[in-house]
Design a protein around this motif. Structure first.
Motif, PDB file in Angstrom:
ATOM      1  N   ILE A   3     -78.373  45.589 -43.869  1.00  0.00           N
ATOM      2  CA  ILE A   3     -76.998  46.085 -43.808  1.00  0.00           C
ATOM      3  C   ILE A   3     -76.602  46.659 -45.158  1.00  0.00           C
ATOM      4  O   ILE A   3     -76.828  46.035 -46.201  1.00  0.00           O
ATOM      5  CB  ILE A   3     -76.006  44.956 -43.432  1.00  0.00           C
ATOM      6  N   SER A  33     -78.657  42.221 -47.220  1.00  0.00           N
ATOM      7  CA  SER A  33     -77.382  42.923 -47.363  1.00  0.00           C
ATOM      8  C   SER A  33     -77.275  43.498 -48.772  1.00  0.00           C
ATOM      9  O   SER A  33     -77.675  42.854 -49.743  1.00  0.00           O
ATOM     10  CB  SER A  33     -76.216  41.962 -47.106  1.00  0.00           C
ATOM     11  N   TYR A 413     -73.647  43.295 -35.183  1.00  0.00           N
ATOM     12  CA  TYR A 413     -74.779  44.115 -35.614  1.00  0.00           C
ATOM     13  C   TYR A 413     -75.905  44.071 -34.569  1.00  0.00           C
ATOM     14  O   TYR A 413     -76.501  45.103 -34.224  1.00  0.00           O
ATOM     15  CB  TYR A 413     -75.330  43.630 -36.954  1.00  0.00           C
TER      16      TYR A 413
END
Length: 422
Positions: A3, A33, A413
């Motif tokens: 992400i 992330s 997600y």
């Protein structure tokens, strides 16, 4: 899954703090992330910036200058945050498209972080957490009760109140052209912003979900009040009213002028021992001229770290958020997490946070007497305060734990990617 969070700043501002907390929450869940920002203030290696070389910094300044130049044709415009985002950031688009991130998660992309046209050029799935109204307006971040975002934004009162404003109408059309070419999942932290977005011309038929901002309850937690007062060198015998935001006293939307009037009324009607009350203010320094207030004021300046903020909240007896408009203020989430009852006007996302007379008080919008009534309601009875404090803690633990919020985003997600794991 991988992400990438896109936000103009890494820690400065409410959106940045919310985005950073989610980013760290995902890391705690072993999700890959990263944040990419224009303005990096930390040394966190998981936060990326392209502005490490001189050329990119110059490009950023040029985009900012051109956006400001566009607005300058409206020389009587209001002094509020208003964004164009019309000049492309090719470097960032290329970085995103060449990367191996699975999802690009927009947060606050203004101050020329990305242009409106850049959005349709991104070849990754997009999640967009809307921290204010800008994604569906012609340029304003808060509409100040204007509802033209439901139509065309051709007469923006924040730019001019005397004539059509071509710029705002053009921006809305540019957004329409860009959004329709992308499948974007929009997230609002508050039910109020969800309602506004669903009524807007741009997003009325869009996929919009409500997921509140989360907070790390290991950092923001209830501490011994006297211990915290001693750290801040505060008088243990006094009660402290807390007010704060990034630009707490200078941003009209945050309602500091309304708070000052309410405090004067509070002293006159409810509290005779004015020496027992002190106003704590963070997000501002002491002004050159003394404020005309019935209570002493202790200015704490800009606070950037959560540990210090936690101590400040725990020193307070009540937190006041007299905003004229607001989405889901981090400050109230933080205060609740420290067991501090909150008082605010019944506007925007405040109703999501404050349960009237249960963990705080929701005053009639912009009625300063009712705001003063709310302050008194919290402070006048010790047993009541203890109940309010306990309910505040329970609210934060139930609705705003970053672990739970991270799980909600992970589920989103996965749904977008159409898989259980990646």
């Amino acid at each position: 899954m991988k992400i990438l969070h896109v936000n103009t700043n890494d820690i400065e501002g409410g959106a940045a703090r919310a985005a950073n907390r989610l980013h760290k929450g995902l890391l705690q869940k072993n999700i890959y992330s990263r944040m990419i920002v224009n303005n990096k203030k930390t040394d966190d290696f998981t936060v990326i910036t392209l502005n490490t070389n001189k050329l990119e910094r110059i490009k950023t300044k040029i985009r900012l200058f051109l956006d400001e130049k566009l607005k300058s044709i409206y020389f009587k415009r209001l002094k509020v945050t208003w964004s164009c985002n019309l000049f492309c950031n090719k470097s960032l688009v290329n970085f995103i498209n060449k990367s191996n991130f699975d999802i690009v998660h927009f947060h606050w992309i203004n101050a020329s972080m990305l242009s409106i046209k850049d959005i349709k050029k991104i070849n990754k799935p997009i999640v967009w957490t809307m921290h204010d109204m800008w994604p569906f307006t012609g340029g304003c971040h808060y509409s100040d009760n204007c509802v033209l975002y439901k139509e065309d934004c051709n007469k923006c009162k924040q730019l001019s109140n005397k004539k059509d404003t071509f710029l705002s109408g053009y921006i809305l059309k540019e957004k329409y052209s860009s959004y329709k070419k992308k499948s974007i999942v929009y997230v609002t932290p508050s039910e109020w912003l969800e309602k506004c977005s669903k009524e807007s011309f741009l997003l009325k038929n869009s996929n919009i979900k409500v997921i509140p901002n989360g907070i790390d309850l290991k950092i923001f937690k209830k501490l011994d009040k006297n211990f915290c007062k001693k750290i801040l060198n505060l008088d243990l015998s006094k009660k402290y009213i807390l007010f704060g935001a990034m630009t707490s006293t200078s941003d009209k939307r945050k309602g500091y002028d309304l708070l000052k009037r309410a405090l004067s009324f509070f002293k006159e009607k409810f509290y005779l021992k004015d020496k027992d009350i002190v106003l704590l203010v963070f997000g501002a320094n002491k002004p050159q001229n003394n404020e005309n207030l019935p209570f002493d004021i202790n200015y704490l300046g800009q606070i950037s770290d959560d540990i210090t903020l936690n101590i400040i909240y725990n020193s307070a007896d009540v937190f006041i958020a007299p905003s004229r408009e607001d989405n889901l203020p981090n400050t109230i989430v933080e205060a609740l997490s420290c067991g501090v009852p909150c008082v605010a006007f019944n506007v925007g996302g405040m109703i999501d946070l404050i349960e009237h007379k249960n963990n705080g008080y929701l005053a009639e919008p912009f009625n300063i007497e009712d705001l003063a009534e709310g302050i008194n309601f919290v402070l006048e009875d010790e047993n009541r305060w203890n109940n309010l404090s306990e309910n505040a803690l329970n609210k934060a633990q139930k609705d705003y734990n970053i672990n739970d919020i991270s799980d909600k985003y992970i589920d989103l997600y996965k749904k977008i990617l159409g898989c259980d794991d990646k």
